[in-house]
Design a protein around this motif. Structure first.
Motif, PDB file in Angstrom:
ATOM      1  N   UNK A 276       0.845  -1.179   0.000  1.00 55.69           N
ATOM      2  CA  UNK A 276       0.000   0.000   0.000  1.00 55.69           C
ATOM      3  C   UNK A 276       0.884   1.233   0.000  1.00 55.69           C
ATOM      4  N   UNK A 277       0.636   2.131  -0.915  1.00 57.08           N
ATOM      5  CA  UNK A 277       1.450   3.328  -1.002  1.00 57.08           C
ATOM      6  C   UNK A 277       1.092   4.287   0.119  1.00 57.08           C
ATOM      7  N   UNK A 278       2.113   4.998   0.573  1.00 55.23           N
ATOM      8  CA  UNK A 278       1.882   5.987   1.631  1.00 55.23           C
ATOM      9  C   UNK A 278       1.204   7.236   1.106  1.00 55.23           C
ATOM     10  N   UNK A 279       1.225   7.416  -0.207  1.00 53.43           N
ATOM     11  CA  UNK A 279       0.590   8.590  -0.790  1.00 53.43           C
ATOM     12  C   UNK A 279      -0.918   8.368  -0.868  1.00 53.43           C
ATOM     13  N   UNK A 280      -1.658   9.364  -0.510  1.00 53.14           N
ATOM     14  CA  UNK A 280      -3.104   9.251  -0.519  1.00 53.14           C
ATOM     15  C   UNK A 280      -3.618   9.181  -1.949  1.00 53.14           C
ATOM     16  N   UNK A 281      -4.555   8.254  -2.179  1.00 55.75           N
ATOM     17  CA  UNK A 281      -5.193   8.068  -3.490  1.00 55.75           C
ATOM     18  C   UNK A 281      -4.161   7.861  -4.603  1.00 55.75           C
ATOM     19  N   UNK A 282      -3.079   7.179  -4.288  1.00 53.92           N
ATOM     20  CA  UNK A 282      -2.044   6.931  -5.293  1.00 53.92           C
ATOM     21  C   UNK A 282      -2.403   5.699  -6.095  1.00 53.92           C
ATOM     22  N   UNK A 283      -2.255   5.816  -7.390  1.00 51.15           N
ATOM     23  CA  UNK A 283      -2.537   4.680  -8.269  1.00 51.15           C
ATOM     24  C   UNK A 283      -1.404   3.677  -8.179  1.00 51.15           C
ATOM     25  N   UNK A 284      -1.682   2.409  -8.463  1.00 54.35           N
ATOM     26  CA  UNK A 284      -0.604   1.406  -8.428  1.00 54.35           C
ATOM     27  C   UNK A 284       0.448   1.693  -9.499  1.00 54.35           C
ATOM     28  N   UNK A 285       1.644   1.297  -9.182  1.00 55.63           N
ATOM     29  CA  UNK A 285       2.770   1.529 -10.099  1.00 55.63           C
ATOM     30  C   UNK A 285       2.691   0.526 -11.246  1.00 55.63           C
ATOM     31  N   UNK A 286       2.522   1.034 -12.437  1.00 55.56           N
ATOM     32  CA  UNK A 286       2.411   0.177 -13.619  1.00 55.56           C
ATOM     33  C   UNK A 286       3.707   0.080 -14.411  1.00 55.56           C
ATOM     34  N   UNK A 287       4.784   0.641 -13.886  1.00 55.61           N
ATOM     35  CA  UNK A 287       6.055   0.572 -14.590  1.00 55.61           C
ATOM     36  C   UNK A 287       6.575  -0.867 -14.585  1.00 55.61           C
ATOM     37  N   UNK A 288       7.219  -1.313 -15.674  1.00 56.47           N
ATOM     38  CA  UNK A 288       7.735  -2.688 -15.710  1.00 56.47           C
ATOM     39  C   UNK A 288       8.893  -2.877 -14.738  1.00 56.47           C
ATOM     40  N   UNK A 289       9.121  -4.131 -14.374  1.00 63.22           N
ATOM     41  CA  UNK A 289      10.204  -4.499 -13.471  1.00 63.22           C
ATOM     42  C   UNK A 289      11.237  -5.272 -14.259  1.00 63.22           C
ATOM     43  N   UNK A 290      12.501  -4.878 -14.130  1.00 65.07           N
ATOM     44  CA  UNK A 290      13.619  -5.549 -14.795  1.00 65.07           C
ATOM     45  C   UNK A 290      14.465  -6.243 -13.731  1.00 65.07           C
ATOM     46  N   UNK A 291      14.950  -7.411 -14.066  1.00 64.78           N
ATOM     47  CA  UNK A 291      15.651  -8.220 -13.077  1.00 64.78           C
ATOM     48  C   UNK A 291      16.986  -8.681 -13.612  1.00 64.78           C
ATOM     49  N   UNK A 292      17.862  -9.066 -12.692  1.00 67.88           N
ATOM     50  CA  UNK A 292      19.158  -9.675 -12.999  1.00 67.88           C
ATOM     51  C   UNK A 292      19.474 -10.652 -11.876  1.00 67.88           C
ATOM     52  N   UNK A 293      19.807 -11.892 -12.239  1.00 68.82           N
ATOM     53  CA  UNK A 293      20.132 -12.936 -11.272  1.00 68.82           C
ATOM     54  C   UNK A 293      21.436 -13.585 -11.704  1.00 68.82           C
ATOM     55  N   UNK A 294      22.379 -13.678 -10.770  1.00 63.42           N
ATOM     56  CA  UNK A 294      23.669 -14.313 -11.032  1.00 63.42           C
ATOM     57  C   UNK A 294      23.856 -15.473 -10.066  1.00 63.42           C
ATOM     58  N   UNK A 295      24.221 -16.624 -10.634  1.00 65.80           N
ATOM     59  CA  UNK A 295      24.452 -17.833  -9.849  1.00 65.80           C
ATOM     60  C   UNK A 295      25.928 -18.196  -9.956  1.00 65.80           C
ATOM     61  N   UNK A 296      26.715 -18.045  -8.894  1.00 62.81           N
ATOM     62  CA  UNK A 296      28.148 -18.352  -9.000  1.00 62.81           C
ATOM     63  C   UNK A 296      28.451 -19.838  -9.131  1.00 62.81           C
ATOM     64  N   UNK A 297      27.532 -20.706  -8.740  1.00 56.90           N
ATOM     65  CA  UNK A 297      27.784 -22.141  -8.872  1.00 56.90           C
ATOM     66  C   UNK A 297      27.691 -22.601 -10.320  1.00 56.90           C
ATOM     67  N   UNK A 298      26.686 -22.156 -11.011  1.00 57.80           N
ATOM     68  CA  UNK A 298      26.527 -22.525 -12.425  1.00 57.80           C
ATOM     69  C   UNK A 298      27.134 -21.498 -13.370  1.00 57.80           C
ATOM     70  N   UNK A 299      27.614 -20.379 -12.834  1.00 55.87           N
ATOM     71  CA  UNK A 299      28.223 -19.302 -13.639  1.00 55.87           C
ATOM     72  C   UNK A 299      27.264 -18.769 -14.700  1.00 55.87           C
ATOM     73  N   UNK A 300      25.991 -18.702 -14.372  1.00 55.42           N
ATOM     74  CA  UNK A 300      24.972 -18.232 -15.305  1.00 55.42           C
ATOM     75  C   UNK A 300      24.474 -16.865 -14.874  1.00 55.42           C
ATOM     76  N   UNK A 301      24.124 -16.051 -15.843  1.00 54.93           N
ATOM     77  CA  UNK A 301      23.564 -14.719 -15.609  1.00 54.93           C
ATOM     78  C   UNK A 301      22.294 -14.601 -16.427  1.00 54.93           C
ATOM     79  N   UNK A 302      21.223 -14.247 -15.763  1.00 53.68           N
ATOM     80  CA  UNK A 302      19.989 -13.918 -16.468  1.00 53.68           C
ATOM     81  C   UNK A 302      19.674 -12.456 -16.229  1.00 53.68           C
ATOM     82  N   UNK A 303      19.320 -11.749 -17.281  1.00 56.56           N
ATOM     83  CA  UNK A 303      19.057 -10.322 -17.144  1.00 56.56           C
ATOM     84  C   UNK A 303      18.016  -9.895 -18.166  1.00 56.56           C
TER      85      UNK A 303
END
Length: 821
Positions: free
Chosen positions: A630-657
């Motif tokens: 819940x946003x602290x701003x009164x009557x604030x609309x939900x954030x519709x901006x996309x989410x970008x991710x990056x995950x690095x696994x040192x065991x498999x040496x793989x990067x997803x981004x």
């Protein structure tokens, strides 16, 4: 100040690159032998001058000597830093004008690089007597950690093709060839090295194997719709093909419009003009959605698989000009040039004998002086001189055969005395066809036909030839390359189009190697991969390679390096890499490559649909279940901006981004006003801000192994969340009394989430000039070694991070990890 005196903006670029070993020259007289490779931009510019400007050449030589002295300075800095850092070497030095990085590639072998910072006109108008004032800026220059990672990656690709450490190569080869091999690879790297922030620095800083946006085929949630059938086809082909060890498939970009619109001929013609851009070798960086979609059947070790993927990325970027594609990495380029120069005189001498024969025949017949010819008569172009001499010889022979009773010299001199006959020789006999005949010559010719019939050479018939249109060779080559990319071809393997069946396996000339150049790479096999019995191809390794592989630190854990022969098949948007055992008989047969092309052509369309970005977005949305706060701003609309991710696994040496790349400068895309912009509000300034914040977070958290979470907001209004996650496929160490779980720090996965803030105003950039740390930072009481962490205070559950990014970040990442990427 005049307009000509205004200094120009000079972007940051490589000044010099050196590889040296201090043990090769321990005295002042042998100091120069320490350097086995040296590249200098000043020396490259001097070679272009070519002695035309003596003063400029002298200044450049002084500059080059100054760079050579930097090698000794670097050794002094390393020794000085080790005296008070517990033996740790310094890895970077910042000066006013340059950024210097140095790294010990292996024991005793160092690489040193100096970067000239960006030169800008000074903000103040004050100038000195020497010229306009200049400022040096490190903005947009890659940080030292990223520069070292790029050098380490280049070193790993070099060892992939040469299979040995630098110590092993230096002991096996003589110094000249060793230096030539280094020069061949590292000069190409230095010429193409972009030291500015470009592509995806957030991915490059980890140096891992980059997976495609949706992960691998047929793995994780929704594998039935994510290419499980295609994965079975690839695995089955790897199992039942003799000599094949492993297969890797990578995807780059999108399919061509010519591949999807073949059913409409008119539409195909209309798109040909817009598709005249090659896919392979265009120099483009790997995008966010690009990467490996099939990492093989598990025969290769993870490090070798990562290095192989980096080599495939260079093939996508540079095409035939990538290292190890067109030229053989083990060949001595300079020695081949000398051999070609040695063969040149022999070929010239071979051509001299026919010329002598022609000159002797020509000497027997006196040639009239140029003064006796009509000056208004058009001269004969040089290319026709050989044809005139041949026609003259044939005519003289015919006259000798027809006049057997007369003397040979008399007939020749008589023919030369007749001006009309000589004109007939010079004009190749075309004068009689045009009607200018001599009655006496015609009568003599008719008498000869009656007395002694002889063969007459057929005169060429005159015909009209339509002029051929002028073709652009560059455009034709691009069309041919695009056609091959859309239909499939081998960039390493059988050369030429697959439809060209003129080349047969049963070639009596034995020239199959001209169209099937083979390469060799050195990889480490997985621990559980079955080794062949003695006497097989993999076991037939030279003794020096076995000795080198035993001492190689890269392969000590898996029992040494193995030689394999790669075959790289390109079919847009995929690049297939097949690894075969050495001396596999099928690699020498053209029919084998055609069968491989025929086998994988039907797989192209379903695999392209399974790995499309649209299906990737649907798969990620179905797997993740974020909990919006819940946003602290009164009557604030939900954030519709996309989410970008990056995950690095040192065991498999793989990067997803899925974080977008930095847009290239010089186009409308960096300003965010082009219709081709993939992400809204993602200009070059925004991208540099996000990627720079990620690089800063990685550098700071590496020094603090106890930190688990961090939230910050950039000055451009982007939330960046960083967190550490438990290792993949980990064996938990449980403490019954404390009820805790411990993990090694080096095995913990790292994840980033990036999202644009809801209340961001693009024009209010001066409101916040830095990054604000959030409340998600905890420190744990740990042992002095810092190798283990976790327990009841680890807090793997969600904390206060949701206030900024608007979701439960950990639960969101866990949903992404369920895709098994």
């Amino acid at each position: 100040m005049s307009s000509t005196a205004i200094p120009k903006v000079v972007p940051a670029q490589l000044s010099f690159l050196a590889i040296y070993n201090p043990s090769l020259g321990t005295t002042d007289e042998t100091f120069e032998k320490q350097v086995v490779f040296y590249y200098s931009r000043a020396a490259k510019i001097r070679s272009r001058i070519d002695g035309k400007d003596t003063k400029a050449a002298q200044e450049l030589r002084e500059q080059e000597n100054e760079k050579l002295r930097q090698v000794g300075l670097a050794q002094g800095m390393v020794g000085f830093a080790r005296s008070f850092s517990n033996g740790a070497a310094v890895d970077s030095v910042e000066t006013q004008k340059s950024r210097i990085v140095l790294h010990e590639l292996e024991e005793g072998w160092w690489i040193l690089a100096s970067i000239d910072l960006t030169r800008l006109p000074a903000a103040t108008s004050t100038t000195n007597a020497s010229g306009p004032s200049i400022e040096y800026s490190s903005r947009e220059v890659s940080p030292p950690a990223l520069l070292l990672q790029q050098l380490t990656r280049a070193y790993s690709v070099f060892l992939l093709h040469h299979g040995s450490t630098l110590d092993g190569l230096f002991a096996k080869l003589d110094r000249t060839k060793f230096c030539n091999i280094l020069d061949k690879y590292w000069t190409r790297f230095a010429n193409n090295w972009d030291v500015l922030l470009h592509g995806s620095p957030a991915v490059d800083i980890f140096g891992g194997l980059k997976l495609a946006a949706g992960g691998e085929l047929g793995m994780g949630v929704g594998e039935e719709e994510w290419g499980s059938g295609e994965r079975e086809v690839l695995e089955d082909y790897a199992r039942r093909t003799p000599g094949l060890v492993d297969v890797m498939v990578s995807r780059f970009g999108e399919p061509s419009a010519l591949q999807t619109r073949k059913e409409s001929a008119g539409l195909k013609l209309s798109t040909e003009g817009s598709q005249l851009e090659p896919w392979v070798g265009s120099g483009k960086s790997v995008n966010a959605y690009d990467g490996v979609v099939f990492s093989g059947v598990g025969a290769l070790g993870r490090r070798s698989l990562r290095d192989l993927s980096h080599w495939v990325e260079s093939i996508y970027c540079y095409g035939d000009h990538a290292y190890g594609v067109r030229d053989n990495p083990t060949s001595d380029r300079r020695r081949q040039r000398r051999r070609r120069n040695m063969k040149a005189p022999s070929s010239a001498s071979g051509q001299s004998s026919p010329k002598k024969g022609r000159s002797q025949t020509k000497a027997d017949v006196p040639v009239p002086k140029p003064s006796t010819l009509d000056p208004n008569r058009p001269t004969i172009p040089p290319p026709i001189v050989v044809a005139v001499e041949s026609s003259l010889n044939q005519a003289s022979t015919a006259v000798d055969n027809s006049d057997k009773n007369d003397s040979k010299s008399t007939s020749v001199m008589a023919s030369l005395g007749d001006a009309e006959t000589w004109m007939k020789y010079v004009t190749l006999g075309y004068g009689s066809t045009w009607g200018s005949r001599n009655p006496q010559v015609e009568a003599s010719a008719s008498n000869d036909e009656d007395s002694a019939p002889r063969e007459r050479s057929p005169e060429p018939a005159l015909r009209s030839i339509e002029p051929e249109p002028e073709l652009d060779n560059v455009e034709e080559r691009l069309k041919a390359q695009i056609q091959q990319e859309n239909s499939g071809y081998f960039i390493v393997g059988l050369k030429g189009t697959m439809e060209d069946e003129t080349f047969d396996d049963d070639n009596d000339e034995g020239s199959w190697n001209n169209r099937i150049p083979l390469r060799t790479i050195y990889v480490e096999l997985a621990k559980d991969f079955p080794l062949e019995a003695p006497g097989t191809e993999l076991d037939e390794m030279p003794q020096w390679e076995k000795e080198v592989s035993l001492v190689s630190s890269r392969a000590s854990s898996v029992g040494g390096l193995r030689r394999l022969q790669p075959v790289v098949y390109v079919h847009r948007p995929f690049i297939y890499t097949f690894l075969f055992r050495p001396r596999t008989d099928s690699l020498t047969l053209a029919s084998f490559y055609r069968n491989l092309h025929t086998y994988f052509s039907p797989l192209h369309r379903p695999m392209s649909n399974s790995t499309s970005p649209e299906k990737v977005a649907m798969r990620i949305a179905s797997a993740s279940h974020p909990h919006t706060t819940i946003s602290s701003t009164t009557n604030a609309a939900p954030n519709t901006e996309p989410i970008y991710d990056l995950v690095y696994d040192p065991r498999t040496l793989t990067v997803h981004s899925s974080i977008p790349n930095i847009p290239d400068p010089g186009t409308l895309i960096p300003e965010g006003i082009s219709s081709e912009t993939v992400v809204s509000n993602w200009s070059r300034v925004e991208a540099l801000s996000v990627h720079s914040q990620i690089l800063t977070t990685v550098a700071s958290t590496r020094r603090s192994v106890s930190e688990l979470e961090r939230t910050c907001k950039t000055g451009r209004g982007w939330w960046v969340v960083w967190m550490r996650l438990p290792p993949s496929d980990s064996v938990h160490i449980k403490d019954a009394e404390a009820e805790t779980e411990s993990f090694r720090t080096a095995d913990l996965r790292e994840a980033f989430l990036v999202r644009r803030a809801r209340d961001t105003v693009s024009t209010n950039s001066a409101k916040s000039s830095g990054s604000r740390l959030g409340s998600g930072m905890w420190r744990l009481g740990m042992s002095s070694t810092g190798e283990k962490m976790g327990g009841s205070a680890a807090g793997w559950g969600p904390r206060g991070l949701a206030e900024g990014i608007g979701i439960d970040a950990r639960r969101y990442v866990e949903g992404l990890l369920s895709l098994n990427r």
